[in-house]
Enzyme design. Structure first.
Site, PDB file in Angstrom:
ATOM      1  N   GLY A 173       0.840  -1.193   0.000  1.00 50.66           N
ATOM      2  CA  GLY A 173       0.000   0.000   0.000  1.00 50.66           C
ATOM      3  C   GLY A 173       0.870   1.237   0.000  1.00 50.66           C
ATOM      4  N   GLN A 232       3.001   9.915   1.249  1.00 50.01           N
ATOM      5  CA  GLN A 232       4.346   9.329   1.312  1.00 50.01           C
ATOM      6  C   GLN A 232       5.236   9.728   0.143  1.00 50.01           C
ATOM      7  OE1 GLN A 232       2.493   5.281   2.104  1.00 50.01           O
ATOM      8  NE2 GLN A 232       4.456   5.047   3.143  1.00 50.01           N
ATOM      9  N   CYS A 255       6.051  -0.217   7.298  1.00 50.69           N
ATOM     10  CA  CYS A 255       5.674   0.941   6.491  1.00 50.69           C
ATOM     11  C   CYS A 255       6.855   1.330   5.615  1.00 50.69           C
ATOM     12  CB  CYS A 255       5.291   2.098   7.402  1.00 50.69           C
ATOM     13  SG  CYS A 255       4.850   3.594   6.516  1.00 50.69           S
ATOM     14  N   LEU A 256       6.583   1.634   4.358  1.00 51.73           N
ATOM     15  CA  LEU A 256       7.661   2.035   3.454  1.00 51.73           C
ATOM     16  C   LEU A 256       8.349   3.312   3.945  1.00 51.73           C
ATOM     17  CD1 LEU A 256       5.930   1.313   0.037  1.00 51.73           C
ATOM     18  CD2 LEU A 256       7.738  -0.025   1.127  1.00 51.73           C
ATOM     19  N   HIS A 295      -4.285   1.766   7.624  1.00 52.67           N
ATOM     20  CA  HIS A 295      -2.915   2.284   7.743  1.00 52.67           C
ATOM     21  C   HIS A 295      -2.693   3.421   6.738  1.00 52.67           C
ATOM     22  CE1 HIS A 295       1.637   1.517   8.024  1.00 52.67           C
ATOM     23  NE2 HIS A 295       1.515   2.281   6.944  1.00 52.67           N
ATOM     24  N   GLU A 296      -3.123   3.207   5.492  1.00 55.13           N
ATOM     25  CA  GLU A 296      -2.916   4.240   4.454  1.00 55.13           C
ATOM     26  C   GLU A 296      -3.744   5.493   4.743  1.00 55.13           C
ATOM     27  OE1 GLU A 296      -0.459   3.758   2.778  1.00 55.13           O
ATOM     28  OE2 GLU A 296      -0.340   1.583   2.914  1.00 55.13           O
ATOM     29  N   HIS A 353      -2.052   7.808   6.987  1.00 54.17           N
ATOM     30  CA  HIS A 353      -1.047   8.655   6.325  1.00 54.17           C
ATOM     31  C   HIS A 353      -1.674   9.967   5.845  1.00 54.17           C
ATOM     32  CE1 HIS A 353       2.629   6.315   6.215  1.00 54.17           C
ATOM     33  NE2 HIS A 353       2.017   5.249   5.728  1.00 54.17           N
TER      34      HIS A 353
HETATM   35 NI    NI Z   1       2.819   3.292   5.603  1.00 54.84          NI
END
Ligand code: NI
Length: 187
Positions: free
Chosen positions: A46, A51, A91-92, A133-134, A137
Site C-alpha cells: 500500500g 508518502q 511501512c515504506l 494504515h494508508e 497517512h
Molecule cells: Ni505506511
C-alpha cells in the site's frame, strides 16, 4: 510512468494533512500509475500520496498474492468499523521496523475511483488493515504513533543513524525483500 521518492520518518512532510482530490483528470491518472509503480517496486502492499509528498487524499493498495489486483481509493471515508485485530505492520516510510498495531477487523469504506465515481466496499483481513494504515497517512499519522514515545524515539534514532551510515551509498533493497518474503507487511 515514473518511480517516486518515498519520504521517510521523521520527515516532517509526512505530518501533512492531505486535502480532498477535486479534479479527476489525466494528471491524476498519471499520479495513480506512478504511485502503483513505486509501491510495486518498493515492494509494498500500500502507498498513500502523502508518502510521495503529494498531499491529496489518495491511496493505492494491492494485497493479492499475484501483485496484479491494484485498488485505488480517492477521498476515502470509513463508514463503519467492527471488531479489533492486532497484527504486525511495517511501512515504506519507516523502513525495517515491524511492530504490532491494533486496528478494526472489518471496515466499510466509501471512496471515489479514478473517474470520480463513488463506491462502497466492505473490507476485512489484511486489506482492512492496509486501508486503515494508508488512511492514517492522509491525516499525517504513522503507525509508530501507536507505539510508546520511548519506542518511537528509539526507532527515530536508529533510522537516522542508518541514514547517516549509508549516506552517499546506493540504497540496498535486500533487507526489505527478505522481510516481505518472510511475511512482514510493508504498508
Ligand atoms: Ni505506511
Amino acid at each position: 510512468m515514473a518511480q517516486l521518492t518515498i519520504l521517510e520518518f521523521p520527515d516532517p512532510r509526512l505530518r501533512t494533512r492531505a486535502v480532498p482530490v477535486q479534479v479527476f483528470d489525466a494528471a491524476l491518472e498519471r499520479l495513480i500509475a506512478d504511485m502503483l509503480e513505486t509501491m510495486y517496486a518498493a515492494p509494498g502492499i500500500g502507498l498513500a500520496a502523502t508518502q510521495v509528498n503529494v498531499h491529496q487524499r489518495l491511496i493505492v493498495v494491492d494485497v493479492s498474492e499475484g501483485r496484479n489486483e491494484p485498488q485505488v481509493y480517492i477521498n476515502p471515508v470509513i463508514l463503519a468499523r467492527d471488531g479489533t485485530e492486532l497484527s504486525e505492520e511495517g511501512c515504506l516510510s519507516v523502513p525495517q521496523v515491524f511492530e504490532p498495531v491494533e486496528r478494526a477487523e472489518r471496515v466499510t469504506v466509501r471512496a471515489q475511483d479514478a473517474h470520480g465515481e463513488f463506491f462502497e466496499r466492505e473490507l476485512s483481513g489484511l486489506l482492512a488493515v492496509c486501508v486503515q494504515h494508508e488512511m492514517d497517512h492522509l491525516e499525517g499519522k504513522l503507525f509508530v504513533d501507536y507505539l510508546s514515545s520511548l519506542k518511537r524515539e528509539h526507532i527515530r534514532r536508529r533510522l537516522e543513524k542508518e541514514r547517516r551510515e549509508r549516506a552517499g551509498a546506493p540504497r540496498s533493497r535486500a533487507g526489505r525483500d527478505a522481510r516481505v518474503a518472510s511475511g512482514g507487511k510493508v504498508i
